[in-house]
Design a protein around this motif. Structure first.
Motif, PDB file in Angstrom:
ATOM      1  N   UNK A 147       0.832  -1.206   0.000  1.00 53.87           N
ATOM      2  CA  UNK A 147       0.000   0.000   0.000  1.00 53.87           C
ATOM      3  C   UNK A 147       0.865   1.254   0.000  1.00 53.87           C
ATOM      4  N   UNK A 148       1.906   1.239   0.804  1.00 53.11           N
ATOM      5  CA  UNK A 148       2.819   2.378   0.841  1.00 53.11           C
ATOM      6  C   UNK A 148       3.506   2.553  -0.514  1.00 53.11           C
ATOM      7  N   UNK A 149       3.927   1.448  -1.125  1.00 52.08           N
ATOM      8  CA  UNK A 149       4.587   1.507  -2.437  1.00 52.08           C
ATOM      9  C   UNK A 149       3.653   2.101  -3.495  1.00 52.08           C
ATOM     10  N   UNK A 150       2.393   1.700  -3.471  1.00 57.15           N
ATOM     11  CA  UNK A 150       1.445   2.209  -4.463  1.00 57.15           C
ATOM     12  C   UNK A 150       1.202   3.700  -4.292  1.00 57.15           C
ATOM     13  N   UNK A 151       1.177   4.148  -3.052  1.00 56.18           N
ATOM     14  CA  UNK A 151       0.948   5.574  -2.795  1.00 56.18           C
ATOM     15  C   UNK A 151       2.164   6.397  -3.191  1.00 56.18           C
ATOM     16  N   UNK A 328       9.985   1.106   2.628  1.00 54.30           N
ATOM     17  CA  UNK A 328       8.830   1.348   3.496  1.00 54.30           C
ATOM     18  C   UNK A 328       9.278   1.675   4.917  1.00 54.30           C
ATOM     19  N   UNK A 329      10.197   0.881   5.447  1.00 51.41           N
ATOM     20  CA  UNK A 329      10.653   1.114   6.817  1.00 51.41           C
ATOM     21  C   UNK A 329      11.373   2.450   6.949  1.00 51.41           C
ATOM     22  N   UNK A 330      12.101   2.815   5.934  1.00 46.68           N
ATOM     23  CA  UNK A 330      12.805   4.104   5.978  1.00 46.68           C
ATOM     24  C   UNK A 330      11.809   5.251   6.040  1.00 46.68           C
ATOM     25  N   UNK A 331      10.676   5.100   5.322  1.00 49.66           N
ATOM     26  CA  UNK A 331       9.667   6.159   5.336  1.00 49.66           C
ATOM     27  C   UNK A 331       8.827   6.119   6.616  1.00 49.66           C
ATOM     28  N   UNK A 332       8.545   4.914   7.096  1.00 51.41           N
ATOM     29  CA  UNK A 332       7.558   4.785   8.175  1.00 51.41           C
ATOM     30  C   UNK A 332       8.155   4.805   9.572  1.00 51.41           C
ATOM     31  N   UNK A 333       9.368   4.310   9.725  1.00 48.93           N
ATOM     32  CA  UNK A 333       9.948   4.180  11.067  1.00 48.93           C
ATOM     33  C   UNK A 333      11.182   5.057  11.188  1.00 48.93           C
TER      34      UNK A 333
END
Length: 926
Positions: A147-151, A328-333
């Motif tokens: 989901x994060x990748x698609x956004x 994803x982890x770099x963006x989210x955490x």
């Protein structure tokens, strides 16, 4: 219980008690015959065991109680439970009687993804995702990252990196990856059974069993041995089907990780002359390394729409190899030292609201007109031209714009070209099943060979869970995309009684018009269809065969047009299309033909638009004669055609078809004129039997059935007319339970002879049970711990009640047609959305099962407690039935809510206006 209020002392006390019981003889000998030092050593070991088990239980319990309230980055652990015994009871009830889609634990970065689950380093944590050698594709991980990748990165034209590793179950296969010392060659995948000593060595190295079903085969006295011939066959199969994974070793050398995501060997072709547990791992390897990847990923938006993302075709990288998880982890955490939970719901909701969602929204080609779309109301009206398709015209249309075709359009065009240019006598078999599996009673034929994942038919509950997930996702897929497809054959028969498949059936049957099959092929062939992650974890490959324009049985290789295949088990739904064809009419339609043949005549008014002159329209005998002098055909092709000619000549004299003496061209024209359509297995229907289609509920979700479903069932089966006390396949349908029950279990629960002291006696006969005796059946079910049947009755009570109300409305004679239509629409609008799933998601069930296995050894949760919990469920079902007996639908429990609803339409359950003994004597009227 200690002051913390946790369950640890109870669990520990129970496990310690079991440990002492098992080791009591050894301890006794030690105390009486060993020296004091030896005894002291034993006591120290016991003490260390206490500390270890206490810590283990606490860790297990803490994992089970992690909260699910969104993304967490706090470093504080979750608070312990206040009442551990209550928690265990709740877990038991959830495991058996709660079908809600709710994960029992959270999924976290450190606790789950970065902790090695098995192998020599079990329990250790790697420092980063880049150091992972394997991981389980937990849906919460996959959906959060996707989901994060698609956004953040995707658009409608950006292909998605893909590996089957992220979208199918590789949990047990992963156990082979750390077995570096034991697994030296790929013979392991091709023996008739596993090498027992090697199996034990691998499992010792990984610390886990490779499989659970059929373990007894390897646990008997004298491990199974290979004969010399079996060893030779194993080596031959391995040498012809398996190679070194050179790509993996090159990648390992580059990354410095040995055997990352690989066992070192690639299965290039499948060999099914082995036992199920062997073929399972062979097929998983083939799926991961060899099988073509899908053209697209189709994500359902509940049942109201879908998104479709093209898939990158020149690589097969999983989410670690492609860097998607790392990004994803770099963006989210921002702080990796704190606890990080993968909150897939928040991420998916963010996608749903994003611009990416709009750009990826699927627009179905071929369904522009609202009148052609299914599920737009109570009725779906099919057109006669839905049952005929001009493939040659479609080829011309697509060929005119080859430069701008999408991947799906190009694939569809190639399929049409192949099908229209291949004579039916030479059509290759498209779908393959592992029918040669050893010791599996031909049950392999119910699986797609590519996705077989074990002998789940040995586990009845797991089978039902998989089948249920498959059919509800398929029906949501149909509705989301407005495709006309209806229940047929055994599935329609099962629906008749309680809105469910027969519980003993291990497949589903559906039909659709040929026009909608082409829409399906154009938009979804080779697409991985995934259930909305807010509702379930179903993952299915939509696969359409290569003989789509052949509409007779032909050489018998391809009676099925398409399949909806569960990639986690290999189970599938057969999809067959109905169309005009040159097939000989069945005897069921002889009377109809005789009544109309004079008005139709023998003049050829309609021709098959899919035949190419002198290529695919050649009759068998002429083709056979042609082959004798044509060197372009092989000897095998000559033998195949000769076999078809001989079979036709043998069967023709006994054929009772009323049109067997007509030419193929005449039969096509006659069938077209009479509105008679057939599938490739020669099941015919008349147009007015399937148009209109009626909206209903099947397994709790929207579905379509033919308006004349009683007539269709009577053509195919000896369908009984009654609704009560029907006996079929050694089961009896109990009207008061709205469920089928096996004969031996029914006799046990009735306890007529009073042989079971703890069970009450049922006094009324099975074919006319009183309500009070139905209640006794339920209580006896609870007391005897017949948990599978009790949970089935309890969990399906809503959909079976919904179907009971439908039967009243459809077959009753007290309502006008207009009233019936109005009330059925209101039933769907008011009650339909309230229906709970009849079974839990298989993934949720698996997680709950693992928790129960870890925690259920508490001695205070004994048989008596479990019986009390079962009785609570039985009482709940009895209360539901009591409301039904009183004429009320129990969906709306509040008095005010029921009164408000009653103002709009009749919520009462009325007695059938016709006798239940002949309720199904004729088709419903609408």
């Amino acid at each position: 219980m200690d002051t913390s209020g946790t369950m640890i002392p109870r669990v520990f006390r129970g496990k310690m008690l079991h440990w002492l019981q098992r080791h009591a003889p050894f301890i006794s000998v030690a105390l009486h015959k060993r020296r004091f030092l030896s005894t002291l050593t034993i006591l120290v070991c016991i003490s260390l065991g206490i500390l270890f088990m206490q810590t283990l239980d606490k860790n297990v319990y803490d994992l089970a109680k992690l909260p699910l309230d969104g993304l967490r980055t706090d470093s504080e652990p979750s608070p312990p439970s206040i009442d551990a015994a209550h928690d265990l009871r709740q877990l038991y009830k959830k495991f058996h009687f709660d079908t809600a889609f709710e994960y029992p634990t959270s999924y976290e970065l450190q606790k789950d993804l970065l902790t090695i689950p098995f192998g020599p380093r079990k329990g250790q944590k790697v420092k980063s995702v880049d150091q992972l050698q394997f991981y389980d594709s937990d849906p919460r991980l996959v959906w959060s990252v996707l989901a994060d990748h698609l956004v953040e990165e995707a658009s409608s034209a950006t292909p998605l990196p893909f590996s089957w590793y992220d979208w199918a179950d590789f949990h047990d296969y992963n156990k082979l990856i750390p077995a570096r010392e034991s697994l030296q060659d790929c013979n392991f995948f091709f023996g008739v059974h596993f090498n027992a000593s090697l199996l034990m060595q691998i499992e010792h190295e990984t610390g886990e069993e490779l499989f659970g079903i059929d373990r007894g085969y390897y646990n008997t006295e004298g491990d199974p041995k290979f004969s010399e011939s079996e060893i030779t066959e194993m080596i031959q199969r391995a040498n012809s089907s398996c190679v070194i994974d050179s790509h993996s070793f090159a990648e390992s050398k580059r990354s410095g990780l040995s055997h990352a995501f690989s066992v070192g060997f690639v299965v290039q072709s499948l060999q099914d002359q082995v036992r199920p547990e062997v073929y399972r791992l062979q097929a998983r390897n083939h799926l991961l390394n060899t099988l073509s990847i899908p053209l697209s990923l189709t994500i359902l938006n509940r049942d109201s729409g879908a998104w479709q993302i093209p898939i990158k075709q020149d690589d097969r990288q999983n989410m670690v190899q492609s860097g998607m998880i790392q990004k994803y982890l770099k963006r989210a955490s921002k702080d990796s030292s704190k606890r990080f939970e993968f909150d897939y719901v928040s991420e998916f909701d963010r996608f749903c609201k994003s611009d990416a969602s709009k750009s990826l929204n699927l627009k179905i080609l071929g369904l522009q007109e609202e009148k052609d779309k299914a599920f737009n109301g109570l009725f779906t009206h099919l057109q006669e031209n839905d049952f005929e398709f001009d493939a040659l015209a479609k080829i011309e249309e697509l060929s005119a714009r080859t430069e701008s075709l999408s991947a799906h359009e190009s694939s569809y065009l190639n399929s049409l070209l192949f099908s229209t240019q291949t004579h039916f006598a030479f059509a290759p078999k498209y779908f393959h099943e592992p029918g040669g599996l050893k010791d599996f009673q031909q049950l392999g034929r119910h699986h797609d060979a590519r996705f077989f994942n074990g002998a789940i038919f040995r586990d009845p509950k797991e089978t039902l869970l998989r089948l249920n997930s498959m059919v509800i996702t398929f029906q949501k897929f149909l509705k989301a995309n407005h495709l006309s497809c209806w229940l047929a054959h055994g599935s329609l028969f099962g629906y008749l009684y309680n809105g469910l498949n027969f519980p003993w059936d291990n497949d589903f049957d559906v039909q659709m018009p040929i026009g909608h099959l082409h829409i399906l092929a154009l938009n979804f062939n080779q697409s991985l269809v995934v259930e909305d992650p807010r509702e379930g974890n179903g993952r299915f490959l939509l696969d359409v065969g290569s003989s789509i324009t052949h509409r007779t049985q032909g050489n018998g290789n391809n009676n099925i047009d398409a399949r909806f295949i569960d990639v986690d088990s290999g189970l599938y739904i057969d999809i067959t299309a109905l169309s005009v064809s040159s097939a000989m009419l069945s005897t069921h339609d002889a009377v109809y033909f005789q009544q109309n043949k004079d008005s139709v005549g023998t003049e050829v008014k309609h021709r098959d638009p899919n035949l190419i002159a002198n290529v695919t329209d050649t009759p068998l005998q002429i083709l056979y004669n042609k082959l004798q002098n044509d060197t372009t055909y092989s000897d095998q092709e000559r033998r195949d055609v000769q076999g078809l000619v001989e079979k036709f000549n043998k069967d023709f004299p006994s054929n009772q078809s009323p049109t067997k003496f007509y030419s193929a061209e005449q039969r096509y024209s006659i069938n077209h004129e009479l509105g008679l359509y057939n599938c490739r297995n020669h099941h015919f229907v008349q147009y007015d039997m399937v148009s209109k289609l009626v909206a209903t509920k099947f397994h709790g979700v929207s579905a379509l059935v033919p308006n004349k479903y009683i007539t269709l069932l009577k053509r195919e089966y000896r369908a009984p007319m009654k609704f009560n006390a029907v006996t079929f396949q050694s089961r009896t349908f109990i009207e008061g339970l709205r469920s089928w029950i096996q004969g031996p279990l029914l006799r046990k629960l009735m306890n007529v002879a009073g042989r079971s002291e703890n069970l009450e006696r049922v006094k009324s006969p099975a074919n006319n049970l009183l309500s009070i005796d139905v209640d006794i059946l339920l209580k006896n079910c609870a007391r005897s711990n017949s948990i599978d049947f009790l949970s089935y009755v309890h969990n399906s009570k809503e959909i079976s009640t919904y179907r009971r109300k439908e039967i009243e409305l459809q077959f009753s004679e007290i309502y006008s047609i207009e009233e019936k239509q109005f009330l059925l629409q209101k039933l769907d609008a008011n009650i339909g959305p309230r229906l709970k799933p009849i079974m839990e998601d298989p993934r949720i069930n698996d997680l709950r099962k693992r928790m129960w296995h870890e925690l259920s050894s508490d001695p205070e949760l004994n048989d008596e407690i479990l019986m009390e919990l079962n009785l609570e469920v039985a009482d709940d079902t009895i209360a539901w039935n009591s409301l039904l007996d009183g004429g009320a639908l129990p969906f709306l429990v509040g008095v005010e809510e029921r009164e408000q609803a009653r103002e709009n339409y009749d919520f009462n359950l009325r007695p059938l206006a016709i006798n239940p003994s002949n309720v199904f004597i004729r088709d419903p009227t609408f």
